[in-house]
Design a protein around this motif. Sequence first.
Motif, mmCIF file in Angstrom:
data_model
loop_
_atom_site.group_PDB
_atom_site.id
_atom_site.type_symbol
_atom_site.label_atom_id
_atom_site.label_comp_id
_atom_site.label_asym_id
_atom_site.label_seq_id
_atom_site.Cartn_x
_atom_site.Cartn_y
_atom_site.Cartn_z
ATOM 1 N N PHE A 328 0.658 7.912 13.110
ATOM 2 C CA PHE A 328 -0.293 6.805 13.046
ATOM 3 C C PHE A 328 -0.731 6.530 11.607
ATOM 4 C CE2 PHE A 328 -2.067 7.238 17.660
ATOM 5 C CZ PHE A 328 -0.872 6.720 18.139
ATOM 6 N N GLY A 329 -0.990 7.611 10.845
ATOM 7 C CA GLY A 329 -1.423 7.454 9.459
ATOM 8 C C GLY A 329 -0.374 6.765 8.622
ATOM 9 N N GLU A 330 0.890 7.132 8.792
ATOM 10 C CA GLU A 330 1.970 6.544 7.997
ATOM 11 C C GLU A 330 2.198 5.082 8.388
ATOM 12 O OE1 GLU A 330 5.228 9.188 8.635
ATOM 13 O OE2 GLU A 330 4.510 10.674 7.172
ATOM 14 N N LEU A 331 2.138 4.766 9.702
ATOM 15 C CA LEU A 331 2.324 3.383 10.149
ATOM 16 C C LEU A 331 1.184 2.486 9.676
ATOM 17 C CD1 LEU A 331 3.668 3.932 13.796
ATOM 18 C CD2 LEU A 331 4.955 3.111 11.814
ATOM 19 N N LEU A 332 -0.059 3.017 9.708
ATOM 20 C CA LEU A 332 -1.197 2.247 9.211
ATOM 21 C C LEU A 332 -1.058 1.966 7.720
ATOM 22 C CD1 LEU A 332 -4.499 3.557 10.873
ATOM 23 C CD2 LEU A 332 -3.480 1.290 11.072
ATOM 24 N N THR A 333 -0.652 2.991 6.960
ATOM 25 C CA THR A 333 -0.487 2.829 5.514
ATOM 26 C C THR A 333 0.532 1.727 5.211
ATOM 27 O OG1 THR A 333 -0.998 5.166 5.159
ATOM 28 C CG2 THR A 333 0.107 4.016 3.363
ATOM 29 N N ALA A 334 1.590 1.695 6.034
ATOM 30 C CA ALA A 334 2.631 0.676 5.816
ATOM 31 C C ALA A 334 2.183 -0.716 6.243
ATOM 32 C CB ALA A 334 3.899 1.077 6.566
ATOM 33 N N ASN A 335 1.101 -0.792 7.058
ATOM 34 C CA ASN A 335 0.662 -2.092 7.601
ATOM 35 C C ASN A 335 -0.794 -2.411 7.254
ATOM 36 O OD1 ASN A 335 2.967 -3.118 9.514
ATOM 37 N ND2 ASN A 335 2.778 -0.904 9.908
ATOM 38 N N LEU A 336 -1.285 -1.874 6.144
ATOM 39 C CA LEU A 336 -2.680 -2.119 5.757
ATOM 40 C C LEU A 336 -2.970 -3.609 5.583
ATOM 41 C CD1 LEU A 336 -3.378 0.743 3.155
ATOM 42 C CD2 LEU A 336 -4.275 0.543 5.479
ATOM 43 N N HIS A 337 -1.975 -4.360 5.152
ATOM 44 C CA HIS A 337 -2.191 -5.782 4.873
ATOM 45 C C HIS A 337 -2.420 -6.592 6.149
ATOM 46 C CE1 HIS A 337 2.078 -5.310 5.823
ATOM 47 N NE2 HIS A 337 2.096 -6.628 6.154
ATOM 48 N N LEU A 338 -2.083 -5.994 7.326
ATOM 49 C CA LEU A 338 -2.262 -6.720 8.576
ATOM 50 C C LEU A 338 -3.669 -6.557 9.170
ATOM 51 C CD1 LEU A 338 1.161 -5.916 10.337
ATOM 52 C CD2 LEU A 338 0.531 -7.994 9.061
ATOM 53 N N ILE A 339 -4.423 -5.569 8.653
ATOM 54 C CA ILE A 339 -5.742 -5.257 9.220
ATOM 55 C C ILE A 339 -6.810 -6.033 8.465
ATOM 56 C CG2 ILE A 339 -7.351 -3.407 9.837
ATOM 57 C CD1 ILE A 339 -4.999 -1.442 9.617
ATOM 58 N N LYS A 340 -7.574 -6.845 9.200
ATOM 59 C CA LYS A 340 -8.622 -7.650 8.579
ATOM 60 C C LYS A 340 -9.954 -6.905 8.512
ATOM 61 C CE LYS A 340 -6.500 -11.929 10.261
ATOM 62 N NZ LYS A 340 -6.659 -13.137 11.115
ATOM 63 N N GLY A 341 -10.125 -5.864 9.408
ATOM 64 C CA GLY A 341 -11.383 -5.117 9.473
ATOM 65 C C GLY A 341 -12.134 -5.410 10.746
ATOM 66 N N GLY A 342 -12.767 -4.400 11.328
ATOM 67 C CA GLY A 342 -13.547 -4.553 12.539
ATOM 68 C C GLY A 342 -12.734 -4.415 13.819
ATOM 69 N N GLU A 343 -11.404 -4.280 13.738
ATOM 70 C CA GLU A 343 -10.593 -4.139 14.952
ATOM 71 C C GLU A 343 -10.762 -2.755 15.574
ATOM 72 O OE1 GLU A 343 -9.414 -5.082 11.991
ATOM 73 O OE2 GLU A 343 -7.786 -6.553 12.156
ATOM 74 N N LYS A 344 -10.624 -2.709 16.879
ATOM 75 C CA LYS A 344 -10.661 -1.430 17.596
ATOM 76 C C LYS A 344 -9.256 -0.851 17.785
ATOM 77 C CE LYS A 344 -14.958 -2.184 20.117
ATOM 78 N NZ LYS A 344 -15.605 -2.225 21.460
ATOM 79 N N GLU A 345 -8.240 -1.701 17.626
ATOM 80 C CA GLU A 345 -6.869 -1.239 17.704
ATOM 81 C C GLU A 345 -5.970 -2.293 17.067
ATOM 82 O OE1 GLU A 345 -5.978 -0.714 21.813
ATOM 83 O OE2 GLU A 345 -5.958 -2.849 22.261
ATOM 84 N N ILE A 346 -4.770 -1.881 16.770
ATOM 85 C CA ILE A 346 -3.816 -2.809 16.179
ATOM 86 C C ILE A 346 -2.422 -2.488 16.685
ATOM 87 C CG2 ILE A 346 -3.464 -1.388 14.130
ATOM 88 C CD1 ILE A 346 -3.014 -3.990 12.546
ATOM 89 N N GLU A 347 -1.641 -3.497 16.943
ATOM 90 C CA GLU A 347 -0.267 -3.314 17.393
ATOM 91 C C GLU A 347 0.660 -3.529 16.194
ATOM 92 O OE1 GLU A 347 2.823 -4.817 20.890
ATOM 93 O OE2 GLU A 347 0.968 -5.924 20.507
ATOM 94 N N VAL A 348 1.494 -2.536 15.920
ATOM 95 C CA VAL A 348 2.422 -2.617 14.785
ATOM 96 C C VAL A 348 3.817 -2.230 15.255
ATOM 97 C CG1 VAL A 348 0.622 -2.099 13.079
ATOM 98 C CG2 VAL A 348 1.988 -0.244 14.071
ATOM 99 N N ILE A 349 4.794 -2.574 14.436
ATOM 100 C CA ILE A 349 6.178 -2.188 14.733
ATOM 101 C C ILE A 349 6.330 -0.685 14.489
ATOM 102 C CG2 ILE A 349 8.595 -2.479 14.080
ATOM 103 C CD1 ILE A 349 7.883 -5.331 13.220
ATOM 104 N N ASP A 350 6.925 0.016 15.467
ATOM 105 C CA ASP A 350 7.146 1.470 15.355
ATOM 106 C C ASP A 350 8.480 1.709 14.656
ATOM 107 O OD1 ASP A 350 7.345 4.176 15.576
ATOM 108 O OD2 ASP A 350 7.120 4.271 17.758
ATOM 109 N N TYR A 351 8.394 2.024 13.364
ATOM 110 C CA TYR A 351 9.621 2.229 12.597
ATOM 111 C C TYR A 351 10.384 3.481 13.048
ATOM 112 C CZ TYR A 351 7.326 -1.124 9.501
ATOM 113 O OH TYR A 351 6.708 -2.235 9.001
ATOM 114 N N TYR A 352 9.691 4.366 13.789
ATOM 115 C CA TYR A 352 10.333 5.611 14.244
ATOM 116 C C TYR A 352 11.060 5.419 15.584
ATOM 117 C CZ TYR A 352 7.387 7.705 10.650
ATOM 118 O OH TYR A 352 6.790 8.011 9.452
ATOM 119 N N ASP A 353 10.869 4.251 16.180
ATOM 120 C CA ASP A 353 11.507 3.947 17.456
ATOM 121 C C ASP A 353 12.882 3.338 17.185
ATOM 122 O OD1 ASP A 353 12.296 3.197 19.958
ATOM 123 O OD2 ASP A 353 10.497 2.031 20.442
ATOM 124 N N GLU A 354 13.915 3.981 17.705
ATOM 125 C CA GLU A 354 15.280 3.518 17.471
ATOM 126 C C GLU A 354 15.493 2.110 18.013
ATOM 127 O OE1 GLU A 354 17.909 6.360 19.144
ATOM 128 O OE2 GLU A 354 17.427 7.938 17.683
#
Length: 572
Positions: A328-354
């Motif tokens: 989760f930490g690595e995926l968030l770091t890669a997608n920081l630009h997508l988070i505006k702030g105040g969200e309770k969750e975020i959906e991102v692409i799972d780079y570890y998923d084949e």
Amino acid sequence: MSFDGIMTRAVIHECEQHLLNGRVTKIKQPYKMDLLLTIRANRKNHQLLISANPSFSRMNLTNASFDNPPEPPMFCMLLRKHIEGGFIREIKQDGMERIVTLVIEGKNEIGDVSIKYLIIEIMGKHSNVLLVDKETNQILDSMKHLPPSVNRHRTILPGREYVGPPQQHKANPLEVDKEDVLRKLDTNQGKIDRQLVQAFTGLSPQTTKEIVHRAGLGSAENIAASFLEIMNDVKEHSYYPQIAATNDKEFYSVIELTHIKGRAKKFDSVSELLDRFHSGKAERDRVKQQAHDLERLLRNEWQKNKKKIKKLEKTVQQAEKAHEAQKFGELLTANLHLIKGGEKEIEVIDYYDENGGTIMIPLDPEKTPSENAQSFFRKYNKAKTSLEMGKEQIRQTEEEMTYLEQLIQQLESASPSDIDEIREELSEQGYVKKRPGKGRKKNKPVKPVLEKYVSSDGTEILVGKNNKQNEYLTNRVAHKEDTWLHTKDIPGSHVVIRGESFSEQTLLEAANIAAYYSKAKDSASVPVDYTKIKHVRKPNGAKPGFVTYEQQSTVFVTPDEDLVLKLRASRN
């Protein structure tokens, strides 16, 4: 009990052959309820063991060795005063009762002949040993005192007149004929073996069951014939000393026990039978009394460690799932630009998923995107540390459980003299508080005493029965070219074969001793490792008795108690 009137008669017959007119040269009282008389007769020293132990009362010649207490009990000192140096002129049995009298002739203070009776009453929990003056019939002293408040009929105190146990008014089985036996039986009442016990003195239920068994399902005539056949052998001193064993119990007798279906072993003498049957049993009883607190402590500590491991395993299982926090930490770091702030969750692409799927990551709306990512990394690092510590704690706890198992095994095979060493070790390891001294100046440390055996080819074998003895044997006594043995991955004793040259038979005998003094004592085909002492090491900081070794070979043996006792006897 197995020690009935017939066994008493057999023991007396054997003692008469070896002890009559012998001189009492030494008297020891190694334990509260045991006496050991050394008697010089026929140019040879004999040891007579007399025990009033409630569970193991008996009398027999013995080759066993016993530690002498630092200070002899009062009863022992009185016996030394009155009968040491005296001669055994007669050994009597009261009918077929379990009461034996040694008639001892000595000299009094002014040199006149003085006769004393050493009376041995073998009666289970009521067993006793008394010294009585022949002329006055007064009790000089006894192993157990019995005041009037306990028994008005029979007071056993110094200065009182000796009165024997109450008569049971039973018939002497050696003085009856067929008609006498038939008159005592009532086949309509059932339980013929009990009727025989109640009618005749000196017969145990074990003996009467044998009588009935030999008679088969026949009439009272057959039972009488079986009875007289066995009594005739007893009358003629024709004995068959044996131990018969089933899966869960052992029986001993001087009559062949055909009614017990199981293993049977015959002995050359009655005393050898009694020594073999009681070997270790009375000692184990004393050890249990002395060490019951230690055994309870060790078993409780073992259970605590078992529960601790279960908790640690759960912690480890939870920590092993922490890779998700790292992800989760690595995926968030890669997608920081997508988070505006105040969200309770975020959906991102799972780079570890084949398959290139997406994943929902929970967020703390009060934290910045970067703080959320760092929170996952901290959680991961904490779990990683917890995982490493948990695994290390499990390893340490397992080592402690092995150590505790080793101590429990050592208690099971310990002699009374070994208990103090085990207690001292537990004190040093912090399991028990050190017992306060008695104000005496501390003596110089005493070296542990090792068990010594001699193999069939004359090679000396040394055994450590607790950790202090094991370390002393392996690290101090043994030479680097001596051979060291230990059961493979099983708690047990260190065993050392002295010298470089010995036979294959000696190796197997030493391995048998190692297996016998291990947790696998009752197992078959026990693996025993052996190597040179120079290949045995104690790691720094290891628990007492723990060693590592290399360049070992392994033999498989089945522990044989008879062999171990034979090798122990050979040391003398």
